[in-house]
Design a protein around this motif. Sequence first.
Motif, PDB file in Angstrom:
ATOM      1  N   PRO A  44      -7.074  -4.748 -11.526  1.00  0.00           N
ATOM      2  CA  PRO A  44      -7.342  -4.336 -12.914  1.00  0.00           C
ATOM      3  C   PRO A  44      -6.428  -3.176 -13.301  1.00  0.00           C
ATOM      4  N   LYS A  45      -6.323  -2.889 -14.590  1.00  0.00           N
ATOM      5  CA  LYS A  45      -5.449  -1.820 -15.070  1.00  0.00           C
ATOM      6  C   LYS A  45      -5.917  -0.482 -14.519  1.00  0.00           C
ATOM      7  N   ILE A  46      -4.964   0.297 -13.957  1.00  0.00           N
ATOM      8  CA  ILE A  46      -5.298   1.578 -13.329  1.00  0.00           C
ATOM      9  C   ILE A  46      -4.331   2.647 -13.825  1.00  0.00           C
ATOM     10  N   ASP A  47      -4.884   3.763 -14.323  1.00  0.00           N
ATOM     11  CA  ASP A  47      -4.077   4.938 -14.636  1.00  0.00           C
ATOM     12  C   ASP A  47      -3.915   5.716 -13.330  1.00  0.00           C
ATOM     13  N   ILE A  48      -2.736   5.621 -12.719  1.00  0.00           N
ATOM     14  CA  ILE A  48      -2.555   6.116 -11.345  1.00  0.00           C
ATOM     15  C   ILE A  48      -2.823   7.609 -11.232  1.00  0.00           C
ATOM     16  N   ASP A  49      -2.294   8.409 -12.153  1.00  0.00           N
ATOM     17  CA  ASP A  49      -2.478   9.868 -12.064  1.00  0.00           C
ATOM     18  C   ASP A  49      -3.950  10.246 -12.148  1.00  0.00           C
ATOM     19  N   LYS A  50      -4.658   9.640 -13.111  1.00  0.00           N
ATOM     20  CA  LYS A  50      -6.094   9.925 -13.251  1.00  0.00           C
ATOM     21  C   LYS A  50      -6.859   9.444 -12.017  1.00  0.00           C
ATOM     22  N   ALA A  51      -6.491   8.260 -11.537  1.00  0.00           N
ATOM     23  CA  ALA A  51      -7.186   7.676 -10.382  1.00  0.00           C
ATOM     24  C   ALA A  51      -7.006   8.549  -9.142  1.00  0.00           C
ATOM     25  N   ILE A  52      -5.789   9.067  -8.940  1.00  0.00           N
ATOM     26  CA  ILE A  52      -5.538   9.916  -7.767  1.00  0.00           C
ATOM     27  C   ILE A  52      -6.358  11.197  -7.857  1.00  0.00           C
ATOM     28  N   LEU A  53      -6.375  11.814  -9.049  1.00  0.00           N
ATOM     29  CA  LEU A  53      -7.138  13.053  -9.246  1.00  0.00           C
ATOM     30  C   LEU A  53      -8.625  12.824  -8.963  1.00  0.00           C
ATOM     31  N   TRP A  54      -9.139  11.696  -9.467  1.00  0.00           N
ATOM     32  CA  TRP A  54     -10.557  11.373  -9.249  1.00  0.00           C
ATOM     33  C   TRP A  54     -10.837  11.112  -7.762  1.00  0.00           C
ATOM     34  N   ALA A  55      -9.945  10.352  -7.116  1.00  0.00           N
ATOM     35  CA  ALA A  55     -10.142  10.007  -5.702  1.00  0.00           C
ATOM     36  C   ALA A  55     -10.056  11.247  -4.817  1.00  0.00           C
ATOM     37  N   GLU A  56      -9.142  12.178  -5.137  1.00  0.00           N
ATOM     38  CA  GLU A  56      -9.039  13.419  -4.350  1.00  0.00           C
ATOM     39  C   GLU A  56     -10.336  14.202  -4.418  1.00  0.00           C
ATOM     40  N   GLY A  57     -10.974  14.169  -5.596  1.00  0.00           N
ATOM     41  CA  GLY A  57     -12.275  14.825  -5.727  1.00  0.00           C
ATOM     42  C   GLY A  57     -13.340  14.156  -4.880  1.00  0.00           C
ATOM     43  N   LYS A  58     -13.278  12.829  -4.769  1.00  0.00           N
ATOM     44  CA  LYS A  58     -14.272  12.072  -3.980  1.00  0.00           C
ATOM     45  C   LYS A  58     -14.051  12.256  -2.480  1.00  0.00           C
ATOM     46  N   THR A  59     -12.787  12.206  -2.054  1.00  0.00           N
ATOM     47  CA  THR A  59     -12.497  12.239  -0.607  1.00  0.00           C
ATOM     48  C   THR A  59     -12.324  13.658  -0.079  1.00  0.00           C
ATOM     49  N   GLY A  60     -12.003  14.613  -0.982  1.00  0.00           N
ATOM     50  CA  GLY A  60     -11.727  15.989  -0.533  1.00  0.00           C
ATOM     51  C   GLY A  60     -10.367  16.132   0.113  1.00  0.00           C
ATOM     52  N   LYS A  61      -9.500  15.115   0.010  1.00  0.00           N
ATOM     53  CA  LYS A  61      -8.161  15.146   0.613  1.00  0.00           C
ATOM     54  C   LYS A  61      -7.099  15.054  -0.485  1.00  0.00           C
ATOM     55  N   ARG A  62      -6.186  16.018  -0.497  1.00  0.00           N
ATOM     56  CA  ARG A  62      -5.091  15.994  -1.469  1.00  0.00           C
ATOM     57  C   ARG A  62      -3.917  15.194  -0.897  1.00  0.00           C
ATOM     58  N   LEU A  63      -3.280  14.423  -1.757  1.00  0.00           N
ATOM     59  CA  LEU A  63      -2.146  13.605  -1.333  1.00  0.00           C
ATOM     60  C   LEU A  63      -0.837  14.369  -1.474  1.00  0.00           C
ATOM     61  N   GLY A  64       0.082  14.151  -0.529  1.00  0.00           N
ATOM     62  CA  GLY A  64       1.427  14.685  -0.642  1.00  0.00           C
ATOM     63  C   GLY A  64       2.271  13.793  -1.529  1.00  0.00           C
ATOM     64  N   ALA A  65       3.497  14.239  -1.803  1.00  0.00           N
ATOM     65  CA  ALA A  65       4.381  13.499  -2.709  1.00  0.00           C
ATOM     66  C   ALA A  65       4.672  12.097  -2.192  1.00  0.00           C
ATOM     67  N   SER A  66       4.940  11.970  -0.872  1.00  0.00           N
ATOM     68  CA  SER A  66       5.264  10.642  -0.323  1.00  0.00           C
ATOM     69  C   SER A  66       4.056   9.715  -0.384  1.00  0.00           C
ATOM     70  N   GLN A  67       2.852  10.282  -0.204  1.00  0.00           N
ATOM     71  CA  GLN A  67       1.637   9.460  -0.284  1.00  0.00           C
ATOM     72  C   GLN A  67       1.398   8.973  -1.716  1.00  0.00           C
ATOM     73  N   ARG A  68       1.653   9.859  -2.706  1.00  0.00           N
ATOM     74  CA  ARG A  68       1.492   9.467  -4.106  1.00  0.00           C
ATOM     75  C   ARG A  68       2.467   8.336  -4.457  1.00  0.00           C
ATOM     76  N   GLY A  69       3.698   8.463  -3.957  1.00  0.00           N
ATOM     77  CA  GLY A  69       4.682   7.410  -4.204  1.00  0.00           C
ATOM     78  C   GLY A  69       4.263   6.092  -3.583  1.00  0.00           C
ATOM     79  N   ALA A  70       3.721   6.166  -2.374  1.00  0.00           N
ATOM     80  CA  ALA A  70       3.267   4.951  -1.689  1.00  0.00           C
ATOM     81  C   ALA A  70       2.112   4.300  -2.436  1.00  0.00           C
ATOM     82  N   LEU A  71       1.205   5.133  -2.965  1.00  0.00           N
ATOM     83  CA  LEU A  71       0.055   4.616  -3.704  1.00  0.00           C
ATOM     84  C   LEU A  71       0.512   3.885  -4.965  1.00  0.00           C
ATOM     85  N   ALA A  72       1.470   4.486  -5.669  1.00  0.00           N
ATOM     86  CA  ALA A  72       2.002   3.848  -6.872  1.00  0.00           C
ATOM     87  C   ALA A  72       2.642   2.503  -6.530  1.00  0.00           C
ATOM     88  N   THR A  73       3.384   2.469  -5.420  1.00  0.00           N
ATOM     89  CA  THR A  73       4.022   1.216  -4.985  1.00  0.00           C
ATOM     90  C   THR A  73       2.976   0.154  -4.663  1.00  0.00           C
TER      91      THR A  73
END
Length: 687
Positions: free
Chosen positions: A267-296
Motif C-alpha cells: 500500500p502507499k507509504i510515506d517513508i519519512d513519516k513511517a520511519i519516524l513512527w516506527a522509530e517511536g515504536k521500536t525505540g531504535k533510530r536508523l542510520g543513513a544507510s538503513q534509511r536508504g535500504a528501507l526506501a529501496t
Amino acid sequence: MIGSLASVTPGEWLTAEGFWVHNKEHGFELRAQKLRSVPPTTREGIEKYLGSGMVKGIGPKYAGKLVDHFGEEIFQIIENFSARLEEVDGIGPGRRRKIKDAWAEQKVIREIMVFLHSHNVSTARAVRIYKTYGEQAIERVRQNPYLLARDIPGIGFKTADEIAQQVGIPRDSILRASAGLEFILTDAMGDGHCALPRAMLLSEAAKVLALPGTLIAEALLRLLQKRELVLESIAGDDLVFLPGLRTAEVGIAAVISELAAAQPNYPKIDIDKAILWAEGKTGKRLGASQRGALATAFQHRVLIITGGPGVGKTTLLNTLLTILRAKKVSCLLCAPTGRAAKRLADSTGMDAFTIHRLLEVQPHRRFGRDASRPLEGDLLVVDEMSMVDVPLMNALLRAHPRNASLLLVGDVDQLPSVGPGSVLSDLIESGIVPVARLTEVFRQAAHSRIVTTAHAINRGEVPLPDKPDESDFYFIERDTPESILTTLQELIQSRIPKKFGFDPRRDIQVLTPMNRGSLGVRELNLLLQTVLNPPLEGAPSVEKFGWKFRAGDKVIQTQNNYDKEVFNGDIGVLQSIDPIAKEVRISFEGREVLYDFGELDEIALAYAITIHKSQGSEFPVVIIPLATQQYLLLQRNLIYTAITRGRRLVVLVGQRRALQMAVRNNRTAQRHGGLLARLQSIHDPLK
C-alpha cells in the motif's frame, strides 16, 4: 574361538573350522577360517537369544515369559501363529504386532548382513539398506550394486565397486563407467559444485575408474542421450549437470528475473513519516544507510540486505516489518536452520519457521508447497541467506507467494552454503537484484570485541593476543597442538565456567576447521565426551558407526532426514537409550525425535563441530583451536564465520602463524555451476 561373522547374538550355536594357536594371555585359541551360526534349540539359549534385544519389543523379561509359555516352539509361534503371543500376560495387540514386524525385519536384515559379509563388506549399514530397498534389497543390490553408493549414506563408490566385482560385473562395463561418472558428479556436490566441466569430469573419472578415456567418453554420451546427465555450454565452459541441479538453477533465474522486473504491491507509504513512527515504536533510530535500504525495499519487489555483525540488519528488518504490519501486510519469515529460525522469531517477535517446515516438508524429499500450491502472504523474508543452497532456493521460489515481495538477508562474507551453489553471492554479483550493503558498525555493537575483531579480520587485519581488560574476545597464543589441547580442556572444564559462569556442556561450543587430526572434530569429541559426559556405572550406551553414545551427549544431525524433519547441522541432546527397543531419543530445540540404532549413522557427537556445520547457528561461547596443521583449510571467511557464531564470548586458542595464514588467505575455491551466468544473461541479454 576367534572369527568373523555378519552378526552374532547371545544364545546362538556356532560351528567353526580353523586351526589352534597359543595365545600368551588366553592360552589356546581356535582361529576360525569358517564360522556358521544357527539359532539356539535349548530353552536357555532361546531365552538368551530373544532377550538380547535383537527383536524390538522383547527384552529379558518378556523373553522369559515367552519361553516359559511356548518352550522351544516360540520361533515357530512368532513366525506363523503370532496371534497366540497374546496368550502371554502383558502382550496385547500392539506389542504382538511390534514383535511380529520386528521378527520379520530382523530376518531380512540378517540376510542382507550375510550377503554383504560374503562379499567382504562391513554390515554396519544393513538396517539402512533394508529401510531403503525393503525385502527386495539383496535382489536390487545384485542387479546394480552401484545403487548403494548413490542411495546409502556411508557407503562410497569404492565399496559398491568391490561388491560389483564380486557379483560378476566386469571392470570395463558401461554400467561401471556410468556409475562412476554419476558418483563423481554427486560427490562434487559436497564441495559446492552444481556441475563440472566436461574435461574435468572425464579426467577425474579416468583416475577413479582406471579405464580408457574412450570407454568413459562413451558412457558419458549414453548418459547424455538418456538425459540422465545434461551437457550445457555456459560462459565458454562445457558443463555437465545432474538434471535436478540444472533444473534448479534455471528455476531460480526465472523467478528472480520476474521479481526483479516487477513493482512491489505494498500500500502507499510515506517513508519519512513511517520511519519516524516506527522509530517511536521500536525505540531504535536508523542510520543513513538503513534509511536508504528501507526506501529501496519499498520501491522493489526483491531486495538483498547484507552486512557483517553489528551493522543493524536486525534493526532494519524490525523497522520494515513494524511499518508493513501496521499497513496490514502479511509477512512470512523463514531461515535455513531451527536455531536461525528461533533467533529470527526472538528478534522480531513474529513467528518464524525453517524453510523446510514453511514448505511443509514431506517424506522422500517432497514439499507440500510448490507452484501448484504456493505460500500465502505479501512478503517473504529469508534470513541467513548465505546458507541457502541451489536446490533449497529453487524449492522456496517455486512456492513463492504470487504477487509477493521477497527480502533476502545474510552476510555474503561468511562461508558459502554446505550444499551446492553460491546463491547469495551469485545474486549480488549478477547485478539483477538491488542490494543494500550495510557497513556502519553501530555504537553499541562497537563495544563488542567479537564484532570489531570480525570486521578487522574481514579487512585482512590480524587480531592481537588478549589483554586483561578484554570483555568478550580473547586470543590465547599457544605454540603446539599439544599445548592447544591442554589449554582448550582447561578453558572448558574450569576457566570459563569459573570466570563467566557458563555451563560447559550447554553453553560452550568448540568450532574447528577440520574433521581429522589431533585438533579435528573426531579427536576433540572423544576427548570432550570423556571430560564432560563420562560413563555412569550401569547406564546404557550404544556403540554404532564409530561413536559411542551416552544419555546427555550433545549430538548433531549430519544429513537431511525428511521423515523426521531433522536437517543437516541441527544440534540436539541425546535424552535416553532403550537397549530393548533398540532406540534412542534425541531432543532438538525441545522436540523429541526417535532413532533406531541402525539410523545412528546420521548422528555424530557435537561437543566439537566443523565451522562449516556451525553456519546459521549462534552459541553463547565459541572456542576455536587454530594450528598450522590445518593449513589446507585456513582462509579468511572460515575464521570470520567462526568468530561471528559467538554471542557472548569467543576464544581463539592457537598459533599466531596459523591465524596470520587464515586472515591473509582471501582466496575462495571456485564453485562450478551456471547460476551466475544465467542471471547475468537475463540482466544483460548481450552476454
